[in-house]
Design an enzyme around this catalytic site. Structure first.
Site, PDB file in Angstrom:
ATOM      1  N   TRP A  25      22.933 -33.635 -28.133  1.00 33.39           N
ATOM      2  CA  TRP A  25      21.642 -32.930 -28.087  1.00 33.39           C
ATOM      3  C   TRP A  25      21.111 -32.697 -29.493  1.00 33.39           C
ATOM      4  O   TRP A  25      20.201 -31.939 -29.709  1.00 33.39           O
ATOM      5  CB  TRP A  25      21.824 -31.576 -27.393  1.00 33.39           C
ATOM      6  N   TYR A  73      15.685 -34.698 -25.718  1.00 31.80           N
ATOM      7  CA  TYR A  73      16.467 -33.899 -26.659  1.00 31.80           C
ATOM      8  C   TYR A  73      15.891 -34.051 -28.064  1.00 31.80           C
ATOM      9  O   TYR A  73      15.878 -35.145 -28.638  1.00 31.80           O
ATOM     10  CB  TYR A  73      17.936 -34.329 -26.660  1.00 31.80           C
ATOM     11  N   SER A  78      19.651 -36.963 -11.983  1.00 36.68           N
ATOM     12  CA  SER A  78      20.323 -35.776 -12.512  1.00 36.68           C
ATOM     13  C   SER A  78      20.015 -34.567 -11.633  1.00 36.68           C
ATOM     14  O   SER A  78      20.143 -34.627 -10.418  1.00 36.68           O
ATOM     15  CB  SER A  78      19.906 -35.546 -13.967  1.00 36.68           C
ATOM     16  N   SER A 114      27.781 -29.337 -18.580  1.00 32.52           N
ATOM     17  CA  SER A 114      27.952 -27.886 -18.721  1.00 32.52           C
ATOM     18  C   SER A 114      29.285 -27.406 -18.155  1.00 32.52           C
ATOM     19  O   SER A 114      29.343 -26.462 -17.364  1.00 32.52           O
ATOM     20  CB  SER A 114      26.801 -27.131 -18.042  1.00 32.52           C
ATOM     21  N   LYS A 141      35.519 -16.463 -25.078  1.00 34.24           N
ATOM     22  CA  LYS A 141      35.236 -15.690 -26.297  1.00 34.24           C
ATOM     23  C   LYS A 141      34.415 -14.428 -26.024  1.00 34.24           C
ATOM     24  O   LYS A 141      34.349 -13.534 -26.870  1.00 34.24           O
ATOM     25  CB  LYS A 141      34.527 -16.562 -27.319  1.00 34.24           C
ATOM     26  N   ARG A 146      26.243 -18.532 -28.805  1.00 27.30           N
ATOM     27  CA  ARG A 146      24.997 -18.899 -28.126  1.00 27.30           C
ATOM     28  C   ARG A 146      24.267 -17.664 -27.608  1.00 27.30           C
ATOM     29  O   ARG A 146      23.036 -17.625 -27.596  1.00 27.30           O
ATOM     30  CB  ARG A 146      25.304 -19.862 -26.982  1.00 27.30           C
ATOM     31  N   ASN A 180      38.768 -30.140 -26.588  1.00 28.35           N
ATOM     32  CA  ASN A 180      38.227 -30.633 -25.316  1.00 28.35           C
ATOM     33  C   ASN A 180      38.939 -31.892 -24.840  1.00 28.35           C
ATOM     34  O   ASN A 180      39.161 -32.085 -23.639  1.00 28.35           O
ATOM     35  CB  ASN A 180      36.734 -30.932 -25.463  1.00 28.35           C
TER      36      ASN A 180
END
Length: 325
Positions: free
Chosen positions: A21, A55, A152, A208, A218, A230, A295
């Protein structure tokens, strides 16, 4: 890194994909970090790189194309999306044949490639007949500009089934893949979309996986928001709306489970998604190389059956329908 087929197609993609992105970061320190993340992904077996023309107004495509251009094209699976406005003109948006054809050429130029492996309808277009959209996407396959196409968000089971009927009647190239949001906190696709995709052999490339950061662990109940997170700067405050006491209590219990399994919350959250055989991959983002390194460990991580049962008890999920077709 492990790989899976996209539905019943022969296309194989990495279980962990990298979503891009990023904007045009030319000459900045952020550009070097972003480039390091893409390079790290490739070096660790990630072959699927997901993007969209919306994006950063095409900046993300340009950045990704510049970085990926150093690698053999045959080793890469690159996707983009079409729907959102790319200009001020009346036809610079949606899923009309005109906008699709204009957009694919722009995306190919931005990404420095002659074809896209996957091309997605980013949203559903109420103003364009579905037949027109599907014919245009199928024609791109005939032209060699796209290898596989999909949809999507906002394409519910009813719309997917309608698309399948049109494809069959018009003898079009098949709908191969769906890219919905899916994570422990947002499981709406379990109501019917997963079953529909399974019935038609359609792959699912979900995004996501950490629910806007909620599933990183967190955010703690009764504690200040982490600096730079964020939740402190996101314009639409999506993550802030999810920071309820109920959700934070669930994440606290899940984080404890992850520790007991010898891992951490992000790895367990992504591995949980990959336990479903219908899922082709998890699309994850990363702002730091260390996040990506973590990840990647979700690929191949197996959550025991008893732990999966306990996770479901904690989540206390009840099926629901999103009214989007």
């Amino acid at each position: 890194m492990k790989y899976r087929n996209v539905g019943k197609s022969g296309l194989k993609i990495s279980e962990i994909a990298l979503g891009s992105w990023m904007t045009d970061l030319s000459g900045t320190a952020q550009e070097e970090t972003a480039k390091e993340i893409v390079d790290l992904a490739y070096e660790n077996g990630v072959n699927f790189f997901d993007c969209a023309d919306a994006y950063s107004a095409g900046g993300a495509e340009k950045f990704l194309g510049k970085v990926l251009n150093q690698y053999p094209r045959r080793e890469l699976v690159i996707s983009s999306k079409v729907f959102y406005p790319t200009g001020n003109g009346i036809n610079d948006r949606g899923l009309s044949r005109k906008h699709i054809f204009d957009s694919i050429d722009r995306s190919l130029t931005n990404l420095q490639t002659e074809y896209l492996d996957m091309y997605f309808c980013h949203r559903y277009d109420e103003s364009t007949p579905m037949e027109e959209t599907l014919r245009a996407m199928s024609d791109l396959v005939d032209q060699g500009k796209v290898l596989y196409y999909g949809v999507s968000e906002e394409w519910g089971s009813a719309r997917i089934e309608k698309a399948e009927r049109i494809i069959r009647e018009e003898h079009l190239h098949p709908l191969t893949v769906v890219q919905p949001q899916y994570n422990m906190m947002d499981r709406y696709i379990e109501n019917s979309i997963i079953a529909t995709c399974r019935d038609y052999g359609i792959g699912l490339t979900t995004f996501s996986p950490l629910s806007q950061g909620l599933l990183t662990g967190k955010y703690k109940k009764g504690q200040p928001l982490p600096k730079g997170s964020r939740a402190t700067h996101q314009a639409d405050h999506q993550i802030n709306k999810m920071l309820t006491d109920e959700n934070l209590d669930k994440v606290a219990k899940l984080s404890k489970m992850a520790e007991e399994l010898g891992t951490n919350m992000p790895i367990m959250a992504m591995a949980w998604i990959l336990q479903r055989p219908e899922i082709s991959c998890v699309i994850a983002g990363a702002s730091k190389p260390s996040q990506l390194q973590n990840n990647l460990k979700a690929s191949g991580f197996v959550i025991p059956k008893d732990a999966m049962k306990e996770i479901d008890q904690i989540l206390d999920f009840h099926r629901f329908e999103r009214h989007v077709g």
